[in-house]
Design a protein around this motif. Sequence first.
Motif, short mmCIF file in Angstrom:
data_model
loop_
_atom_site.label_atom_id
_atom_site.label_comp_id
_atom_site.label_asym_id
_atom_site.label_seq_id
_atom_site.Cartn_x
_atom_site.Cartn_y
_atom_site.Cartn_z
N VAL A 1 0.50 -0.84 -0.11
CA VAL A 1 -0.17 0.20 0.08
C VAL A 1 0.73 0.92 0.20
O VAL A 1 1.51 1.20 0.52
N MET A 2 0.90 2.52 -0.94
CA MET A 2 1.60 3.45 -0.99
C MET A 2 0.85 4.65 -0.43
O MET A 2 -0.75 4.71 -0.16
N GLY A 3 1.13 5.27 0.07
CA GLY A 3 0.64 6.33 0.72
C GLY A 3 1.59 7.92 0.83
O GLY A 3 2.18 7.70 0.45
N TRP A 4 0.65 9.25 0.70
CA TRP A 4 1.27 10.40 1.27
C TRP A 4 0.62 10.95 2.04
O TRP A 4 -0.66 10.62 2.72
N HIS A 5 1.48 11.15 3.10
CA HIS A 5 1.22 11.39 4.50
C HIS A 5 1.63 13.02 4.16
O HIS A 5 2.73 13.30 3.69
N ARG A 6 1.33 14.18 5.30
CA ARG A 6 1.94 15.24 5.06
C ARG A 6 2.32 15.74 7.01
O ARG A 6 1.49 15.33 7.85
N GLN A 7 3.41 16.39 7.27
CA GLN A 7 3.06 17.36 8.55
C GLN A 7 3.87 18.44 8.88
O GLN A 7 4.89 18.94 7.50
N THR B 1 5.06 24.44 -0.02
CA THR B 1 4.86 25.92 0.77
C THR B 1 3.30 26.35 -0.10
O THR B 1 3.22 27.00 -1.59
N VAL B 2 2.38 26.35 0.07
CA VAL B 2 0.83 27.31 -0.23
C VAL B 2 1.12 28.74 0.12
O VAL B 2 0.76 28.42 1.10
N SER B 3 0.65 29.77 -0.40
CA SER B 3 0.98 31.00 -0.20
C SER B 3 -0.50 31.80 -0.28
O SER B 3 -1.28 30.74 -1.11
N SER B 4 -0.58 32.42 0.16
CA SER B 4 -2.09 32.62 0.53
C SER B 4 -2.45 34.15 -0.28
O SER B 4 -1.13 35.27 -1.29
N PRO C 1 -10.47 13.61 4.78
CA PRO C 1 -11.49 14.53 3.81
C PRO C 1 -11.20 15.71 3.64
O PRO C 1 -11.93 16.29 2.60
N SER C 2 -10.14 16.21 4.51
CA SER C 2 -10.44 17.92 3.48
C SER C 2 -9.50 17.92 2.75
O SER C 2 -9.87 18.98 1.45
N VAL C 3 -9.23 16.64 1.82
CA VAL C 3 -8.37 16.64 0.60
C VAL C 3 -9.27 16.45 -0.47
O VAL C 3 -8.94 15.91 -1.46
N LYS C 4 -9.93 15.38 -0.08
CA LYS C 4 -11.05 14.53 -1.22
C LYS C 4 -11.98 15.72 -2.31
O LYS C 4 -12.63 16.35 -1.98
N ASP D 1 -4.63 19.75 -6.78
CA ASP D 1 -5.07 20.60 -6.96
C ASP D 1 -6.21 22.14 -5.98
O ASP D 1 -5.96 21.41 -5.33
N SER D 2 -6.18 23.15 -6.29
CA SER D 2 -7.00 23.75 -5.68
C SER D 2 -6.29 24.10 -4.09
O SER D 2 -7.13 23.65 -3.20
N LEU D 3 -5.44 23.93 -4.31
CA LEU D 3 -4.25 24.35 -2.80
C LEU D 3 -5.09 25.61 -2.14
O LEU D 3 -5.14 26.23 -2.81
N LYS D 4 -4.20 25.07 -0.67
CA LYS D 4 -4.70 25.77 0.18
C LYS D 4 -3.65 26.00 0.78
O LYS D 4 -3.06 24.79 0.91
N PRO D 5 -3.64 27.32 1.98
CA PRO D 5 -2.06 27.35 2.33
C PRO D 5 -2.53 26.30 3.85
O PRO D 5 -1.28 26.07 3.93
N GLU D 6 -3.32 26.16 4.17
CA GLU D 6 -3.10 25.03 5.27
C GLU D 6 -3.08 23.59 4.35
O GLU D 6 -2.67 22.68 5.21
N ASP D 7 -2.62 23.68 3.25
CA ASP D 7 -1.74 22.21 2.93
C ASP D 7 -0.40 22.38 2.63
O ASP D 7 0.07 20.75 2.92
N THR D 8 -0.38 23.55 3.33
CA THR D 8 1.59 23.78 3.55
C THR D 8 2.21 23.11 4.61
O THR D 8 1.37 23.06 5.55
#
Length: 117
Positions: free
Chosen positions: A33-39, A114-117, A61-64, A83-90
Amino acid sequence: QVQLAESGGGLVQAGGSLRLSCAASGIVFNSSVMGWHRQAPGKQRELVAAVSSDSTTHYLPSVKGRFTISRDNGKNMVYLQMDSLKPEDTAVYLCAAARDGWSSAYWGQGTQVTVSS
């Protein structure tokens, strides 16, 4: 040796897109199983998306609807289209490969998004 190498991170404006790539070696890729995690700083690591060997997918859920995970078993590659990246995706995004849960998974070094406002 097991090696997971991420690429594709960078700086993008809110609403923009990035595609992350992870090249895997030293593992039985097709059985993992391959996955992407973020911290992010001060936050717990969270699973963003995962894809099984038969391409069944799971998303935080927040990225679906915004992110898409996919794999190429012939190339031992996994991708995360964002797609549709948000600052909270940083965050630092890490690729992982698991055969028996994420606690015993192999991890890449991570790539900064890094997603800027």
